[in-house]
Design a protein around this motif. Structure first.
Motif, PDB file in Angstrom:
ATOM      1  N   MET A   1       0.793  -1.210  -0.070  1.00  0.00           N
ATOM      2  CA  MET A   1       0.004  -0.209  -0.048  1.00  0.00           C
ATOM      3  C   MET A   1       0.945   1.193  -0.060  1.00  0.00           C
ATOM      4  N   ASN A   2       1.873   1.051   0.559  1.00  0.00           N
ATOM      5  CA  ASN A   2       2.720   2.396   0.748  1.00  0.00           C
ATOM      6  C   ASN A   2       3.444   2.808  -0.562  1.00  0.00           C
ATOM      7  N   ARG A   3       3.729   1.634  -1.473  1.00  0.00           N
ATOM      8  CA  ARG A   3       4.229   1.847  -2.901  1.00  0.00           C
ATOM      9  C   ARG A   3       3.251   2.536  -3.594  1.00  0.00           C
ATOM     10  N   PHE A   4       2.170   2.275  -3.636  1.00  0.00           N
ATOM     11  CA  PHE A   4       0.901   2.697  -4.272  1.00  0.00           C
ATOM     12  C   PHE A   4       0.655   4.243  -3.915  1.00  0.00           C
ATOM     13  N   SER A   5       0.919   4.518  -2.880  1.00  0.00           N
ATOM     14  CA  SER A   5       0.701   6.051  -2.515  1.00  0.00           C
ATOM     15  C   SER A   5       1.815   6.760  -3.093  1.00  0.00           C
ATOM     16  N   ILE A   6       3.059   6.187  -3.060  1.00  0.00           N
ATOM     17  CA  ILE A   6       4.170   7.022  -3.699  1.00  0.00           C
ATOM     18  C   ILE A   6       3.954   7.283  -5.021  1.00  0.00           C
ATOM     19  N   PHE A   7       3.481   5.908  -5.519  1.00  0.00           N
ATOM     20  CA  PHE A   7       3.359   6.218  -7.221  1.00  0.00           C
ATOM     21  C   PHE A   7       2.291   7.196  -7.390  1.00  0.00           C
ATOM     22  N   ILE A   8       1.087   7.115  -6.763  1.00  0.00           N
ATOM     23  CA  ILE A   8       0.266   8.331  -6.741  1.00  0.00           C
ATOM     24  C   ILE A   8       0.710   9.648  -6.692  1.00  0.00           C
ATOM     25  N   PHE A   9       1.526   9.772  -5.831  1.00  0.00           N
ATOM     26  CA  PHE A   9       2.233  11.035  -5.495  1.00  0.00           C
ATOM     27  C   PHE A   9       2.932  11.707  -6.351  1.00  0.00           C
ATOM     28  N   PHE A  10       3.961  10.839  -7.048  1.00  0.00           N
ATOM     29  CA  PHE A  10       4.702  11.188  -8.144  1.00  0.00           C
ATOM     30  C   PHE A  10       3.919  11.328  -9.644  1.00  0.00           C
ATOM     31  N   ILE A  11       2.835  10.959  -9.654  1.00  0.00           N
ATOM     32  CA  ILE A  11       1.947  10.932 -10.617  1.00  0.00           C
ATOM     33  C   ILE A  11       1.394  12.273 -10.746  1.00  0.00           C
ATOM     34  N   ALA A  12       0.879  12.714  -9.341  1.00  0.00           N
ATOM     35  CA  ALA A  12       0.313  13.964  -9.047  1.00  0.00           C
ATOM     36  C   ALA A  12       1.594  15.156  -9.525  1.00  0.00           C
ATOM     37  N   ILE A  13       2.562  14.954  -9.034  1.00  0.00           N
ATOM     38  CA  ILE A  13       3.957  15.836  -8.875  1.00  0.00           C
ATOM     39  C   ILE A  13       4.016  16.151 -10.560  1.00  0.00           C
ATOM     40  N   LEU A  14       4.086  15.072 -11.239  1.00  0.00           N
ATOM     41  CA  LEU A  14       4.422  14.991 -12.726  1.00  0.00           C
ATOM     42  C   LEU A  14       3.068  15.763 -13.461  1.00  0.00           C
ATOM     43  N   ALA A  15       1.886  15.671 -12.992  1.00  0.00           N
ATOM     44  CA  ALA A  15       0.868  16.466 -13.885  1.00  0.00           C
ATOM     45  C   ALA A  15       1.044  18.027 -13.380  1.00  0.00           C
ATOM     46  N   LEU A  16       1.462  18.273 -12.026  1.00  0.00           N
ATOM     47  CA  LEU A  16       1.508  19.819 -11.835  1.00  0.00           C
ATOM     48  C   LEU A  16       2.666  20.139 -12.617  1.00  0.00           C
ATOM     49  N   VAL A  17       3.865  19.498 -12.757  1.00  0.00           N
ATOM     50  CA  VAL A  17       5.077  20.233 -13.405  1.00  0.00           C
ATOM     51  C   VAL A  17       4.490  20.400 -14.852  1.00  0.00           C
ATOM     52  N   SER A  18       4.072  19.309 -15.585  1.00  0.00           N
ATOM     53  CA  SER A  18       3.686  19.391 -17.022  1.00  0.00           C
ATOM     54  C   SER A  18       2.577  20.683 -17.116  1.00  0.00           C
ATOM     55  N   SER A  19       1.661  20.978 -16.243  1.00  0.00           N
ATOM     56  CA  SER A  19       0.802  21.938 -16.481  1.00  0.00           C
ATOM     57  C   SER A  19       1.453  23.279 -16.134  1.00  0.00           C
ATOM     58  N   ALA A  20       2.442  23.537 -15.159  1.00  0.00           N
ATOM     59  CA  ALA A  20       3.135  24.536 -15.157  1.00  0.00           C
ATOM     60  C   ALA A  20       4.084  25.049 -16.422  1.00  0.00           C
ATOM     61  N   CYS A  21       4.509  24.111 -17.030  1.00  0.00           N
ATOM     62  CA  CYS A  21       5.357  24.203 -18.268  1.00  0.00           C
ATOM     63  C   CYS A  21       4.508  24.581 -19.676  1.00  0.00           C
ATOM     64  N   SER A  22       3.304  24.316 -19.572  1.00  0.00           N
ATOM     65  CA  SER A  22       2.342  24.567 -20.796  1.00  0.00           C
ATOM     66  C   SER A  22       2.108  25.931 -20.774  1.00  0.00           C
ATOM     67  N   PRO A  23       2.185  26.580 -22.002  1.00  0.00           N
ATOM     68  CA  PRO A  23       1.757  28.037 -22.151  1.00  0.00           C
ATOM     69  C   PRO A  23       0.444  28.494 -21.794  1.00  0.00           C
ATOM     70  N   SER A  24       0.246  29.434 -21.110  1.00  0.00           N
ATOM     71  CA  SER A  24      -1.110  29.910 -20.424  1.00  0.00           C
ATOM     72  C   SER A  24      -1.842  30.580 -21.388  1.00  0.00           C
ATOM     73  N   LYS A  25      -1.150  31.140 -22.403  1.00  0.00           N
ATOM     74  CA  LYS A  25      -1.971  32.157 -23.404  1.00  0.00           C
ATOM     75  C   LYS A  25      -1.652  31.713 -24.731  1.00  0.00           C
ATOM     76  N   ASN A  26      -2.707  31.641 -25.587  1.00  0.00           N
ATOM     77  CA  ASN A  26      -2.722  31.240 -27.004  1.00  0.00           C
ATOM     78  C   ASN A  26      -2.273  32.384 -27.900  1.00  0.00           C
ATOM     79  N   ILE A  27      -1.117  32.176 -28.633  1.00  0.00           N
ATOM     80  CA  ILE A  27      -0.567  33.472 -29.502  1.00  0.00           C
ATOM     81  C   ILE A  27      -1.269  33.275 -30.696  1.00  0.00           C
ATOM     82  N   GLY A  28      -2.132  34.500 -31.197  1.00  0.00           N
ATOM     83  CA  GLY A  28      -2.663  34.469 -32.379  1.00  0.00           C
ATOM     84  C   GLY A  28      -2.295  35.646 -33.236  1.00  0.00           C
TER      85      GLY A  28
END
Length: 184
Positions: A1-28
């Protein structure tokens, strides 16, 4: 169970980092991003003989301006005009070529190596494949080179290259200077 919670934690961190790196404004390309410039003053204008016919004015039929003749804009200042230096350079090159009695061309090289016997074998093989060819052997210490033909450009050398490339391990089209022969 401990490994599963660490895995979910890393997935959440990865999702936050990828959303922070994406551009927030569309350039037209609408709104303030448009660009326009009027370059009509720098364009070359052409005289048009049809222009006077279209507005009904009388045309002198003995002298018709060529519609392809450019009218140079005298107000156009060219800071980087290279015509005179280029003409001088080309004149020097022409004089040098006239003095040296050589011209730049191409030849097909079928053999290069230190063995004179193999060079002679390559020469004989060229004679067998192309009886009209005149291969030459030159010695540039320490190598013998077997070359075929004198061509003014690469395209002219291509048929000879194509004929010989299947019968020799290395066939090259190489640049070379040739002596000018004067015909009587």
């Amino acid at each position: 169970m401990n490994r599963f919670s660490i895995f979910i934690f890393f997935i959440a961190i990865l999702a936050l980092v990828s959303s922070a790196c994406s551009p927030s404004k569309n350039i037209g390309t609408q709104g303030a991003d448009t660009y326009s410039e009027n370059i009509a003053q720098n364009r070359i204008t052409y005289t048009d003989s049809l222009e006077s016919v279209m507005d009904g004015s009388e045309v002198n039929t003995s002298i018709r301006p060529n519609p392809e003749t450019p009218v140079v804009n005298p107000n156009l200042n060219t800071q980087y005009d290279i015509n005179e230096p280029l003409d001088e350079f080309l004149e020097k090159v022409s004089e040098r070529n006239a003095e040296s009695n050589t011209y730049q061309g191409f030849t097909v090289q079928v053999y290069t190596g230190s063995s004179r016997e193999k060079a002679n074998e390559a020469k004989n093989m060229v004679y067998n494949l192309m009886p009209d060819a005149s291969p030459t052997i030159s010695f540039d210490p320490p190598n013998y080179k077997v070359k075929v033909g004198e061509f003014t450009d690469r395209l002219e050398a291509q048929p000879t290259y194509t004929t010989l490339k299947g019968n020799f391990p290395v066939v090259l089209i190489v640049p070379e200077r040739f002596n000018v022969t004067k015909e009587d």
